[in-house]
Motif scaffolding. Structure first.
Motif, PDB file in Angstrom:
ATOM      1  N   ALA A 177      -4.568   5.457 -14.084  1.00 29.04           N
ATOM      2  CA  ALA A 177      -5.424   6.162 -13.133  1.00 29.04           C
ATOM      3  C   ALA A 177      -5.468   5.441 -11.795  1.00 29.04           C
ATOM      4  CB  ALA A 177      -6.835   6.313 -13.702  1.00 29.04           C
ATOM      5  N   VAL A 178      -5.339   4.121 -11.828  1.00 29.62           N
ATOM      6  CA  VAL A 178      -5.308   3.342 -10.587  1.00 29.62           C
ATOM      7  C   VAL A 178      -4.030   3.659  -9.812  1.00 29.62           C
ATOM      8  CG1 VAL A 178      -5.420   1.033  -9.598  1.00 29.62           C
ATOM      9  CG2 VAL A 178      -6.657   1.532 -11.719  1.00 29.62           C
ATOM     10  N   VAL A 179      -2.903   3.692 -10.523  1.00 32.18           N
ATOM     11  CA  VAL A 179      -1.632   4.026  -9.886  1.00 32.18           C
ATOM     12  C   VAL A 179      -1.678   5.451  -9.331  1.00 32.18           C
ATOM     13  CG1 VAL A 179       0.839   4.323 -10.277  1.00 32.18           C
ATOM     14  CG2 VAL A 179      -0.362   2.395 -11.325  1.00 32.18           C
ATOM     15  N   ALA A 180      -2.278   6.362 -10.090  1.00 31.25           N
ATOM     16  CA  ALA A 180      -2.370   7.752  -9.631  1.00 31.25           C
ATOM     17  C   ALA A 180      -3.208   7.861  -8.360  1.00 31.25           C
ATOM     18  CB  ALA A 180      -2.950   8.625 -10.736  1.00 31.25           C
ATOM     19  N   LEU A 181      -4.294   7.094  -8.289  1.00 29.48           N
ATOM     20  CA  LEU A 181      -5.113   7.124  -7.078  1.00 29.48           C
ATOM     21  C   LEU A 181      -4.326   6.593  -5.885  1.00 29.48           C
ATOM     22  CD1 LEU A 181      -7.854   7.573  -5.659  1.00 29.48           C
ATOM     23  CD2 LEU A 181      -8.402   5.186  -6.229  1.00 29.48           C
ATOM     24  N   ALA A 182      -3.583   5.512  -6.085  1.00 28.25           N
ATOM     25  CA  ALA A 182      -2.780   4.961  -4.994  1.00 28.25           C
ATOM     26  C   ALA A 182      -1.778   5.997  -4.482  1.00 28.25           C
ATOM     27  CB  ALA A 182      -2.059   3.705  -5.464  1.00 28.25           C
ATOM     28  N   LYS A 183      -1.149   6.719  -5.390  1.00 28.41           N
ATOM     29  CA  LYS A 183      -0.200   7.756  -4.976  1.00 28.41           C
ATOM     30  C   LYS A 183      -0.916   8.882  -4.244  1.00 28.41           C
ATOM     31  CE  LYS A 183       3.502  10.791  -6.586  1.00 28.41           C
ATOM     32  NZ  LYS A 183       3.068  11.907  -5.719  1.00 28.41           N
ATOM     33  N   GLU A 184      -2.067   9.297  -4.777  1.00 30.22           N
ATOM     34  CA  GLU A 184      -2.829  10.377  -4.137  1.00 30.22           C
ATOM     35  C   GLU A 184      -3.213   9.996  -2.709  1.00 30.22           C
ATOM     36  OE1 GLU A 184      -7.197  12.570  -4.503  1.00 30.22           O
ATOM     37  OE2 GLU A 184      -6.610  11.063  -5.997  1.00 30.22           O
ATOM     38  N   LEU A 185      -3.713   8.784  -2.530  1.00 29.70           N
ATOM     39  CA  LEU A 185      -4.138   8.344  -1.208  1.00 29.70           C
ATOM     40  C   LEU A 185      -2.954   8.202  -0.257  1.00 29.70           C
ATOM     41  CD1 LEU A 185      -6.790   5.676  -2.268  1.00 29.70           C
ATOM     42  CD2 LEU A 185      -7.231   7.981  -1.381  1.00 29.70           C
ATOM     43  N   THR A 186      -1.830   7.734  -0.783  1.00 28.81           N
ATOM     44  CA  THR A 186      -0.622   7.621   0.035  1.00 28.81           C
ATOM     45  C   THR A 186      -0.154   9.005   0.488  1.00 28.81           C
ATOM     46  OG1 THR A 186       0.056   5.591  -1.086  1.00 28.81           O
ATOM     47  CG2 THR A 186       1.765   6.818   0.074  1.00 28.81           C
ATOM     48  N   ASP A 187      -0.118   9.953  -0.456  1.00 32.37           N
ATOM     49  CA  ASP A 187       0.320  11.309  -0.121  1.00 32.37           C
ATOM     50  C   ASP A 187      -0.600  11.968   0.900  1.00 32.37           C
ATOM     51  OD1 ASP A 187       2.391  10.983  -1.912  1.00 32.37           O
ATOM     52  OD2 ASP A 187       1.464  12.175  -3.507  1.00 32.37           O
ATOM     53  N   ALA A 188      -1.890  11.575   0.889  1.00 31.85           N
ATOM     54  CA  ALA A 188      -2.861  12.161   1.816  1.00 31.85           C
ATOM     55  C   ALA A 188      -2.859  11.462   3.173  1.00 31.85           C
ATOM     56  CB  ALA A 188      -4.257  12.109   1.211  1.00 31.85           C
ATOM     57  N   GLY A 189      -2.012  10.442   3.320  1.00 30.51           N
ATOM     58  CA  GLY A 189      -1.903   9.744   4.593  1.00 30.51           C
ATOM     59  C   GLY A 189      -3.014   8.758   4.873  1.00 30.51           C
ATOM     60  N   ALA A 190      -3.732   8.351   3.834  1.00 30.56           N
ATOM     61  CA  ALA A 190      -4.896   7.487   4.029  1.00 30.56           C
ATOM     62  C   ALA A 190      -4.484   6.037   4.274  1.00 30.56           C
ATOM     63  CB  ALA A 190      -5.811   7.558   2.809  1.00 30.56           C
ATOM     64  N   ASP A 191      -5.319   5.331   5.015  1.00 31.98           N
ATOM     65  CA  ASP A 191      -5.287   3.872   5.109  1.00 31.98           C
ATOM     66  C   ASP A 191      -6.117   3.370   3.932  1.00 31.98           C
ATOM     67  OD1 ASP A 191      -6.090   1.204   5.616  1.00 31.98           O
ATOM     68  OD2 ASP A 191      -6.023   1.476   7.783  1.00 31.98           O
ATOM     69  N   TRP A 192      -5.453   2.814   2.906  1.00 32.76           N
ATOM     70  CA  TRP A 192      -6.175   2.513   1.677  1.00 32.76           C
ATOM     71  C   TRP A 192      -5.924   1.094   1.185  1.00 32.76           C
ATOM     72  CZ3 TRP A 192      -3.473   1.075  -2.683  1.00 32.76           C
ATOM     73  CH2 TRP A 192      -2.112   1.434  -2.754  1.00 32.76           C
ATOM     74  N   GLN A 193      -6.875   0.606   0.388  1.00 32.27           N
ATOM     75  CA  GLN A 193      -6.743  -0.678  -0.306  1.00 32.27           C
ATOM     76  C   GLN A 193      -7.480  -0.573  -1.635  1.00 32.27           C
ATOM     77  OE1 GLN A 193      -9.270  -3.873   1.569  1.00 32.27           O
ATOM     78  NE2 GLN A 193      -9.476  -2.350   3.217  1.00 32.27           N
ATOM     79  N   ILE A 194      -6.896  -1.165  -2.666  1.00 33.52           N
ATOM     80  CA  ILE A 194      -7.522  -1.212  -3.987  1.00 33.52           C
ATOM     81  C   ILE A 194      -7.578  -2.673  -4.420  1.00 33.52           C
ATOM     82  CG2 ILE A 194      -7.367  -0.556  -6.412  1.00 33.52           C
ATOM     83  CD1 ILE A 194      -5.864   1.969  -5.538  1.00 33.52           C
ATOM     84  N   HIS A 195      -8.784  -3.161  -4.720  1.00 36.02           N
ATOM     85  CA  HIS A 195      -8.980  -4.515  -5.221  1.00 36.02           C
ATOM     86  C   HIS A 195      -9.250  -4.422  -6.720  1.00 36.02           C
ATOM     87  CE1 HIS A 195     -10.163  -6.262  -1.074  1.00 36.02           C
ATOM     88  NE2 HIS A 195      -9.776  -5.006  -0.888  1.00 36.02           N
TER      89      HIS A 195
END
Length: 240
Positions: A177-195
């Protein structure tokens, strides 16, 4: 010791009365604002304590009432979980509710409407993510041990910067689910970070997390300290 002003912010969401709480430590107008989306028990002393910590830094803090009622920890557990389940059943309506909270925050005289961020804990972490997923014009959101499952709605470009603070042993959010969120945020063009914090479960910011009686839900002092420090850095970046 700071002197806090805490007042109710009554609002109406589609015929339901909700009562948010605005916490400030200064009388100045036009403060940066942090919205707090609480965990399943709604507005409690825990969230108000987080709000005071943020207010100490000169921010207005709106603790959101998502349920239209107050629950008593340790007594209203079943009612709170039922209420959360109903909100999660209709993520479209939940999205409208979250956007309405954002609108309420911006309407307050103490708030600079151009400088608003949102954070959330557990279910509230999912709410923060869902607000970002709506495409709302908000500077950033941060999720603490939040639920990551997507809402199943049409994806929108994400304008907000996104931070997620996650316990790697969280039984409710497995690694995939963590990997899926990273992909979702990347596809949405977000500036993201997961700790991700090793050997840490769900609810790690709540000293009373284990009282809920669910395996893998437990306070972790180190993760709580590290994630809050990361949040302060994130808010400093957002608000300048």
């Amino acid at each position: 010791m700071s002197n806090y002003s805490e007042r109710g912010v009554d609002s109406d969401f589609e015929g339901q009365r909700v009562d948010h709480v605005l916490v400030t430590s200064a009388a100045d107008a036009g403060q940066p604002c942090v919205i707090i989306f609480p965990a399943v028990m709604g507005v409690t002393d825990l969230e108000l304590g987080f709000a005071r910590r943020l207010a100490d830094k000169g921010r207005a803090v709106l603790v959101a009432d998502l349920f239209g009622r107050r629950f008593t920890p340790g007594i209203d557990r079943d009612a709170a979980f039922t209420a959360m389940g109903k909100l999660r059943e209709d993520r479209g309506a939940l999205r409208r509710r979250l956007v309405a909270v954002l609108d309420s925050a911006r309407e307050q005289a103490e708030v600079d409407g151009s400088k608003v961020a949102a954070i959330g804990f557990c279910f509230g972490g999912q709410c923060a993510l869902d607000l970002a997923r709506s495409g709302a014009d908000i500077l950033g959101i941060a999720s603490f041990h939040g639920l990551f499952d997507p809402p199943g709605l049409d994806p929108q470009p994400i304008k907000a910067k996104v931070a997620a603070y996650h316990g790697w042993e969280d039984p409710m959010v497995p690694p995939e689910a963590v990997v899926a969120l990273a992909k979702e945020l990347t596809d949405a063009g977000a500036d993201w970070q997961i700790h991700a914090y090793g050997h840490v479960g769900h609810g790690f910011t709540n000293p009373n997390a284990s009282q809920i009686g669910i395996a893998g839900v437990e306070y972790n002092a180190a993760a709580a300290r590290r994630s809050w420090a990361a949040l302060e850095d994130f808010l400093g970046e957002l608000f300048g």
